[in-house]
Design a protein around this motif. Sequence first.
Motif, PDB file in Angstrom:
ATOM      1  N   GLU A  39       0.811  -1.217   0.000  1.00  0.00           N
ATOM      2  CA  GLU A  39       0.000   0.000   0.000  1.00  0.00           C
ATOM      3  C   GLU A  39       0.847   1.271   0.000  1.00  0.00           C
ATOM      4  OE1 GLU A  39      -2.681  -0.151   3.250  1.00  0.00           O
ATOM      5  OE2 GLU A  39      -3.918  -1.762   2.419  1.00  0.00           O
ATOM      6  N   MET A  52      -6.643  -0.745  -0.979  1.00  0.00           N
ATOM      7  CA  MET A  52      -6.246  -1.457   0.218  1.00  0.00           C
ATOM      8  C   MET A  52      -6.048  -2.932  -0.122  1.00  0.00           C
ATOM      9  SD  MET A  52      -9.868  -1.889   2.305  1.00  0.00           S
ATOM     10  CE  MET A  52      -9.150  -3.130   3.368  1.00  0.00           C
ATOM     11  N   SER A  58     -11.401   0.604  -0.148  1.00  0.00           N
ATOM     12  CA  SER A  58     -12.112   0.941   1.079  1.00  0.00           C
ATOM     13  C   SER A  58     -13.427   1.650   0.739  1.00  0.00           C
ATOM     14  CB  SER A  58     -11.248   1.832   1.958  1.00  0.00           C
ATOM     15  OG  SER A  58     -11.042   3.093   1.332  1.00  0.00           O
TER      16      SER A  58
END
Length: 493
Positions: free
Chosen positions: A201, A382, A376
Motif C-alpha cells: 500500500e 487497500m 475501502s
Amino acid sequence: MMNGYRESDILIVSEKPLNKVCNNKRMAEKVEKRRMAERNPSKQNRSQAQSWIILPNELDRIRHAAQKNREEQFISLWHHVYDIGRLRRSFLKLKRNSASGIDKMTWKEYGRDLENNLEDLSGRLRQGSYRAKAVKRTFIPKLDGRQRPIGIPVLEDKIVQKSMVEVLNAVYEVDFLGFSYGFRPGRSQHNALDAVVEAIEGKKVNWVLDVDISGFFDAIDHEWLIKFVEHRVKDTRIIRQIRKWLNAGVMEAGEWCKTEEGTPQGGSASPLLANIYLHYVFDLWANSWRKRKATGDVVMIRYADDIVLGFQYQYELKRFLKELEKRVGKFNLKLHPEKTHSIEFGRYAAERRKERGKGKPETFDFLGFTHICSRSRMGKFMVLRKTSVKKMRNKLQELKRTLRERMHWSIPDVGKWLKSVIIGHCRYYGVPWNGKSLTAFRSVLTRLWYKTLRRRSQKSRMTWKRMNRLAKIWLPIPFICHPYPMERMRVNT
C-alpha cells in the motif's frame, strides 16, 4: 577496572534535561552519547546529569560487542551455553507435554531430580563428553497431500539447543536484516503480514513475486552452513556441537539413518540455523541486488522459506527471478516450480487488467491468508486479507475427524474444547475485514457438531432449536483482535 566492572562493560550516557516542549512539539535536541572519561571523576565532580548504565548480563555485553563491530568474530561463547542457570531456564521454557525422543525421557521425569541432572549435563558439556543423540522422525500431513517430516530430539538435546540459541541470538539478531521475520524473538507471523500490507500500500508495487523454496529444511548443505556460522562464531566447541546435531542422524521405524544434508524440523536450533543459512544465501544478496540493480521500488518480506517480493516493473521481476534461481542453485537449493509464481498486483492492477480485457487481479497466499486487491469505503486502495480457503477446509476436515472420535464425550466437555478452538482460530485469523470468514468458520463448525450429536443415537432428539441454544452457550461469537497493520507497525517502530 572500577568497582569490579571493566571499562568495556560500562557506558556513560548524558541525561540532558529536555528543552522546552510546547504544543506537543519534538524536543530541539536529542540525548547524546559520551565516551568514558580518561580518568575516574571524583564524587564532587560528578554531576547529576551523568549516571552509570551497566550492561546487566553477559548476553547484553555480547550483543553490544556484536553491534559495535559487525566484523568481529567470537571465539569464546561455549561457557555461556553450559551455564547451569541458563540450562535451567531453557528447561523451564520447554513444553511440558511435548513428545519424547528416542530415550523416552519426559519433562516431568527429568524435573524430579532437576538440579542433579542439570549439574551432570553442565559437566559433560564443559568436559566435551556430551554426545548428541538421533532424532525420532515422524510425519504430519501437508495441504497438498504430502507428508512433512518432523524430528523430535531427546530432552537434553532440547535443553542444550535452546540454551545455545539464546546465546547465538545475541550475536545474529544484530546481523539479521529487517525484512526477515521467521523464528526471531519479538517477531511473529502478524508482523510479517503487516509488513506485506504496508509495503504494497505504501510503495509503488505493481507486481508481486511469491517465492517458495522446495524442501528447504531437508536441503540445507551442512558444509555451507558451517562456513556461514564461522563468519561470526569461531568458537570451535560451538561448531563441534552443531556438527554433532547435524550428523546425529534420524531414527525411523527403529532404524538409524545418516543425514547427509538438512536440519530436522522440531528442535530449537533448526530455525536459527535455517535463518543463518538464508541470511547469507538470500537476504544479503537480495538486499544488495535491490540497491545496485533495481531502478524502481522493490520490497521484500521473508518468513522462513516463504518469501514475498513486490516490484514496480515487471522486467526487473523477471530478471530478479532468473538470477535468484542461479543464486539458490549454488547452495543446493531449488525454487518450488508450482508455488513460485508472479502476479500483477497493486493499486492500478484492476484498472490495467480491465483495459486489457482481463478479469480481476489474481491473489496470493501468505502465512494462511489470501491477499486481495480491494477498495475501502472511501475508494482508497487497500489489501484485503481473508482466511485461505485451503487452510480453512483442512482445519474443518481435521475437526470433523476429531469430533467423530469424541462423539460420546459429554456436551460440556466437547463444548469447552470447541470454545478453545474458536478462540484460538480468532486469535490468529481475527484481522480487520476478515469477519465474514470467521463467521463462516463458526457456522460450519456448528453444523459439524450438530451432525455428530445426531449420530450418537438412532433416536436422537437433537433439533436445530436445541443446537442453537448449545451454540449460544459454548461457541463464542467471532471477534477481531488484531489492529490495523499501520497501527501496530507505528507502535513497534
